[in-house]
Design a protein around this motif. Sequence first.
Motif, PDB file in Angstrom:
ATOM      1  N   GLY A  79       2.485   0.679   4.757  1.00 16.86           N
ATOM      2  CA  GLY A  79       1.594   0.168   5.743  1.00 16.86           C
ATOM      3  C   GLY A  79       0.852   1.397   6.187  1.00 16.86           C
ATOM      4  O   GLY A  79      -0.364   1.436   6.299  1.00 16.86           O
ATOM      5  N   LYS A  80       1.554   2.451   6.395  1.00 19.86           N
ATOM      6  CA  LYS A  80       0.773   3.695   7.177  1.00 19.86           C
ATOM      7  C   LYS A  80       0.047   4.273   5.959  1.00 19.86           C
ATOM      8  O   LYS A  80      -1.222   4.728   6.352  1.00 19.86           O
ATOM      9  CB  LYS A  80       1.940   4.887   7.126  1.00 19.86           C
ATOM     10  N   ALA A  81       0.096   4.003   4.556  1.00 15.20           N
ATOM     11  CA  ALA A  81      -0.792   4.697   3.625  1.00 15.20           C
ATOM     12  C   ALA A  81      -1.844   3.474   3.181  1.00 15.20           C
ATOM     13  O   ALA A  81      -2.691   4.013   2.405  1.00 15.20           O
ATOM     14  CB  ALA A  81       0.029   5.013   2.357  1.00 15.20           C
ATOM     15  N   LEU A  82      -1.639   2.229   3.509  1.00 15.09           N
ATOM     16  CA  LEU A  82      -2.549   1.390   3.304  1.00 15.09           C
ATOM     17  C   LEU A  82      -2.551   1.157   1.719  1.00 15.09           C
ATOM     18  O   LEU A  82      -3.627   1.055   1.031  1.00 15.09           O
ATOM     19  CB  LEU A  82      -3.736   1.577   3.818  1.00 15.09           C
ATOM     20  N   ILE A  83      -1.568   1.016   1.035  1.00 13.68           N
ATOM     21  CA  ILE A  83      -1.503   1.004  -0.259  1.00 13.68           C
ATOM     22  C   ILE A  83      -2.115  -0.415  -1.030  1.00 13.68           C
ATOM     23  O   ILE A  83      -2.413  -1.328  -0.399  1.00 13.68           O
ATOM     24  CB  ILE A  83       0.060   1.068  -0.879  1.00 13.68           C
ATOM     25  N   LEU A  84      -2.748  -0.112  -2.092  1.00 12.90           N
ATOM     26  CA  LEU A  84      -3.437  -1.397  -2.830  1.00 12.90           C
ATOM     27  C   LEU A  84      -2.385  -1.909  -3.935  1.00 12.90           C
ATOM     28  O   LEU A  84      -2.955  -3.059  -4.408  1.00 12.90           O
ATOM     29  CB  LEU A  84      -4.589  -0.741  -3.507  1.00 12.90           C
ATOM     30  N   GLU A  85      -1.556  -1.321  -4.407  1.00 19.18           N
ATOM     31  CA  GLU A  85      -0.498  -1.915  -5.649  1.00 19.18           C
ATOM     32  C   GLU A  85       0.024  -3.274  -4.890  1.00 19.18           C
ATOM     33  O   GLU A  85       0.310  -3.569  -3.931  1.00 19.18           O
ATOM     34  CB  GLU A  85       0.483  -0.844  -5.975  1.00 19.18           C
ATOM     35  N   PRO A  86       0.280  -4.151  -6.172  1.00 15.29           N
ATOM     36  CA  PRO A  86       1.032  -5.173  -5.955  1.00 15.29           C
ATOM     37  C   PRO A  86       2.609  -5.297  -5.416  1.00 15.29           C
ATOM     38  O   PRO A  86       2.931  -6.178  -6.163  1.00 15.29           O
ATOM     39  CB  PRO A  86       0.590  -6.145  -7.209  1.00 15.29           C
ATOM     40  N   TYR A  87       2.912  -4.479  -4.602  1.00 11.69           N
ATOM     41  CA  TYR A  87       4.314  -4.350  -4.518  1.00 11.69           C
ATOM     42  C   TYR A  87       4.847  -5.774  -3.814  1.00 11.69           C
ATOM     43  O   TYR A  87       5.675  -6.162  -3.981  1.00 11.69           O
ATOM     44  CB  TYR A  87       4.753  -2.979  -3.505  1.00 11.69           C
ATOM     45  N   PHE A  88       4.107  -6.167  -2.699  1.00 10.86           N
ATOM     46  CA  PHE A  88       4.512  -7.241  -2.027  1.00 10.86           C
ATOM     47  C   PHE A  88       4.743  -8.567  -2.609  1.00 10.86           C
ATOM     48  O   PHE A  88       5.440  -9.292  -2.849  1.00 10.86           O
ATOM     49  CB  PHE A  88       3.544  -7.418  -0.665  1.00 10.86           C
ATOM     50  N   ALA A  89       3.430  -8.746  -3.517  1.00  9.33           N
ATOM     51  CA  ALA A  89       3.302  -9.840  -4.513  1.00  9.33           C
ATOM     52  C   ALA A  89       4.419  -9.953  -5.448  1.00  9.33           C
ATOM     53  O   ALA A  89       5.017 -10.856  -5.804  1.00  9.33           O
ATOM     54  CB  ALA A  89       1.974  -9.800  -5.128  1.00  9.33           C
TER      55      ALA A  89
END
Length: 387
Positions: A79-89
């Motif tokens: 969240g701090k880095a505002l990542i784009l990768e589909p880790y959550f999904a």
Amino acid sequence: MDLDLSEEQRLLKDGVERLMREHYGFEDRRKYRAEKSGFSEAMWARYAELGLLGLPFSEADGGLGAGAVETMIVMEAFGKALILEPYFATVVLAGGILRHGANEAQKTNLVPAIAEGRMKLAFAYAEPQSRYDLFDVETRAKRDGEGWVLNGIKGLVLHGDVADKIIVSARTAGGAREKDGIGLFLVDVQAPGLTRRAYPTQDGLSAAEIPLQNVRIAAADVIGDPAGAYPIISRVADEAVAALCAEAVGCFAEMHATTVNYLKTRKQFGTTIGSFQVLQHRAVDMFVELEQSRSMALYATMMAGERDVTERERAISAAKAQIGQSSKALGRQAIQLHGGIGMTMEYSIGHYFKHVTMIDTLFGDTDHHLQRLASLGGLFGEQAIQQ
């Protein structure tokens, strides 16, 4: 109650935060967003090298056997880095379905591939008419010999455009809004009859609308009971909300730090604007929202595995309601204190506000969870509705 991290958890926290500091600055994110997939495949490989993609899966299945606290640590750093990768999904949502519903053969086939970064998954649960009701499923699955045939349409499938396989909820029996009669089906994205309409979300991620027309599913690709999947879906959704709360806290922390730094450097009337007491008070208000949210995110993490469904849902809804309220309060303060620059695409603060706004809508917004709290009973929910 011991709220301190263990030595292994502290090492995980330090490692993930270091990776984000070194490789995921705001300009790095802009570069990753421009890649063909909309995120960094190189960073995805790094997550696999660090064991992050196999983190919550059991060691017997090819994972690291970590729990909700470790997921919280990773999601806050992301969240701090505002990542784009589909880790959550892939890991939290679809991975949660596999952990709680898949059989041993399915786990053996899928978990090592996920952990090694060779496979991305998505969970297709939402439909155009369903809003936040996970049991509102009109997509149908009908038996066809030993297998099944799927027909329907799924919307807002997070990272469904880049997934290799998609877990689809579909109704095998009952009416459209019954909790019984729902099954889970693993579908290859190359299956005949499945199409994907990709689109960007407002926070820079991606999603897909997925129509299904006579998509054939083998019996081996049914996850769990084909008519009794709702308890699994509900549990995974609560765990996902706990993870989202942690991710939001990471966003809040960065928004607060960025805003305070701006107040210390921006000059007006011959002095830094941070010297004005009224702006200091607003920064303190932001900090209060951050710490309240951090406490509730920790509470959600601790209760995500609660076996008492009512107690778990009450805790998750309380946390999600707090996160939603704080995202508005803290986000608006951050934008206003930055002035005009806070509204530009070239500055980070607006991107964080967009992302926490999206988090508020996933799996139920503030109003939805306040209503759920009230329906579950408890003074907090009733008072919140009245307010």
